[in-house]
Enzyme design. Sequence first.
Site, PDB file in Angstrom:
ATOM      1  N   ASP A 213       6.920   3.471   1.308  1.00  0.00           N
ATOM      2  CA  ASP A 213       6.681   2.155   1.901  1.00  0.00           C
ATOM      3  C   ASP A 213       5.310   2.128   2.563  1.00  0.00           C
ATOM      4  OD1 ASP A 213       7.227  -0.462   2.929  1.00  0.00           O
ATOM      5  OD2 ASP A 213       7.685   0.471   4.862  1.00  0.00           O
TER       6      ASP A 213
ATOM      7  N   ASP B 205       1.359   0.278   1.136  1.00  0.00           N
ATOM      8  CA  ASP B 205       0.539  -0.728   1.841  1.00  0.00           C
ATOM      9  C   ASP B 205      -0.882  -0.195   2.031  1.00  0.00           C
ATOM     10  OD1 ASP B 205       2.857  -2.361   2.166  1.00  0.00           O
ATOM     11  OD2 ASP B 205       2.108  -3.090   4.094  1.00  0.00           O
TER      12      ASP B 205
ATOM     13  N   LYS C 148       7.180  15.889   4.011  1.00  0.00           N
ATOM     14  CA  LYS C 148       6.831  16.435   5.327  1.00  0.00           C
ATOM     15  C   LYS C 148       7.646  17.720   5.490  1.00  0.00           C
ATOM     16  CE  LYS C 148       4.775  16.050   9.425  1.00  0.00           C
ATOM     17  NZ  LYS C 148       3.306  16.114   9.601  1.00  0.00           N
TER      18      LYS C 148
ATOM     19  N   TYR D 213      16.234   4.906   5.566  1.00  0.00           N
ATOM     20  CA  TYR D 213      16.588   3.491   5.484  1.00  0.00           C
ATOM     21  C   TYR D 213      18.103   3.287   5.435  1.00  0.00           C
ATOM     22  CZ  TYR D 213      11.947   1.498   4.482  1.00  0.00           C
ATOM     23  OH  TYR D 213      10.655   1.058   4.550  1.00  0.00           O
TER      24      TYR D 213
ATOM     25  N   ASP E 222       0.872  13.326   5.905  1.00  0.00           N
ATOM     26  CA  ASP E 222      -0.294  12.967   6.736  1.00  0.00           C
ATOM     27  C   ASP E 222      -1.591  13.235   5.976  1.00  0.00           C
ATOM     28  OD1 ASP E 222       0.452  15.629   6.939  1.00  0.00           O
ATOM     29  OD2 ASP E 222       0.130  15.805   9.097  1.00  0.00           O
TER      30      ASP E 222
HETATM   31  C1  IPM Z   1       8.863  -3.417   1.215  1.00  0.00           C
HETATM   32  C2  IPM Z   1       9.265  -3.914   2.582  1.00  0.00           C
HETATM   33  C3  IPM Z   1      10.706  -3.565   2.879  1.00  0.00           C
HETATM   34  C4  IPM Z   1      10.815  -2.053   2.887  1.00  0.00           C
HETATM   35  C5  IPM Z   1      11.282  -4.123   4.200  1.00  0.00           C
HETATM   36  C6  IPM Z   1      11.044  -5.594   4.325  1.00  0.00           C
HETATM   37  C7  IPM Z   1      12.730  -3.808   4.327  1.00  0.00           C
HETATM   38  O1  IPM Z   1       8.404  -3.434   3.565  1.00  0.00           O
HETATM   39  O2  IPM Z   1       9.492  -3.835   0.227  1.00  0.00           O
HETATM   40  O3  IPM Z   1       7.920  -2.634   1.120  1.00  0.00           O
HETATM   41  O4  IPM Z   1      10.520  -1.397   3.887  1.00  0.00           O
HETATM   42  O5  IPM Z   1      11.203  -1.502   1.848  1.00  0.00           O
HETATM   43 MN    MN Z   2       6.676  -2.396   2.770  1.00  0.00          MN
END
Ligand code: IPM
Ligand code: MN
Length: 342
Positions: A237, A241, A180, A138, A213
């Site tokens: 990240d 999710d 990884k 990042y 993975d």
């Molecule tokens: C999160 C988001 C951010 C990230 C983006 C919007 C920069 O996806 O907070 O998880 O990748 O950290």
């Molecule tokens: Mn995110």
Amino acid sequence: MAPRVILLPGDGIGPEIMQSALEALSALGVELDYEEHLFGGAAIDAHGTALTGETLTACKSADAVLLAAVGGPQWDTTDPDKPRPEQGLLGLRKGLDLFANLRPVKPIPALYDASPLKRELIERTNLIVVRELTGGIYFGAKTRSEDRASDDCVYTRAEIERIARIGFSTASSRVTSVDKANVLETSRLWREVVREIHKREFPNIELEHLLVDNASMKLIAAPRHFEVILTENMFGDILSDEAAMLTGSIGMLPSASLGDQKPGVFEPVHGSAPDIAGTGQANPLAMILSAALMLRHGFRLENEAAAVESAVEQALAEGLRTPDLGGTATTKEATQAVLKYL
Ligand code: IPM
Ligand code: MN
Ligand code: NAD
């Protein structure tokens, strides 16, 4: 003097769910001084940049930052010279040195059947993703020409040591370090340093290493296996999710972004949900639960934090479901359902 909290509602559903969190905090009777700032796309429109110097300075001197979400199609661009809302988020995390992002994933029993996964699989899952937040791909150098682009992924020993310490101190029995290391040099350093910190400082915690993975598969196949998932910025990240679906919806997952010093930033894991912004359908619970994390980590108000979490659980047990959880409750109705128990 009441603690000072900077509010960053941001874009899309951000302002809608921020309102819900403020109502929950106010129902608790916690005295806080708020100062609201434009952030993300809203700040680009007003000031040409997603995070103004003034906003960053205000955040630095505050006791906590409560953030909703940024981004939207109107600011989407592939031109590296144009400002993006997400730069505000990254600049804030870096500017406050918030290297540790805690993302607890504890499916609420009332929602076991709201998850696309089988109930018996997710029951009693209680894990936390400890995501490194200010390093890795990042924040490495970026280049872009007509036909070539690059993103540098860099980690230093010191960066890995400090997040590893957070990971181990968060665990009571097991840390799963995800990398990884079969491909990436940064992951090989990650693995070495995590091993060293483990051996030297936390020998009583079990440490295992998983390749990312495989970890992503195991997270769905056997989520109860995990207690602490310790991982680098981008893997964290993506895995968080994925883990959100164990709880039924990304609209349920709060987070705390912490550094060595105050203030922390408290923000839902999800984004600005442009597809439902303005429709009144956003699930405010991740935002409300992020306010609870602010009470716990920012102000050491454990009882008040627990009260918010319990109110959310009771509202769900009573049948509250926003559309993302298969119901029809609006953001306002969901907020009212929680307020009833505060
Ligand atoms: C999160 C988001 C951010 C990230 C983006 C919007 C920069 O996806 O907070 O998880 O990748 O950290
Ligand atoms: Mn995110
Ligand atoms: P998103 O998290 O905004 O939305 C993904 C899906 O989940 C959408 O279908 C959305 O409607 C749904 N969703 C998310 N939050 C919800 C909620 N509270 N209630 C109900 N449904 C919800 O991710 P995206 O669509 O990939 O990204 C949209 C924008 O948000 C992008 O600009 C992205 O960069 C940004 N983003 C910001 C943050 C942040 O501010 N922390 C985090 C992730 C993405």
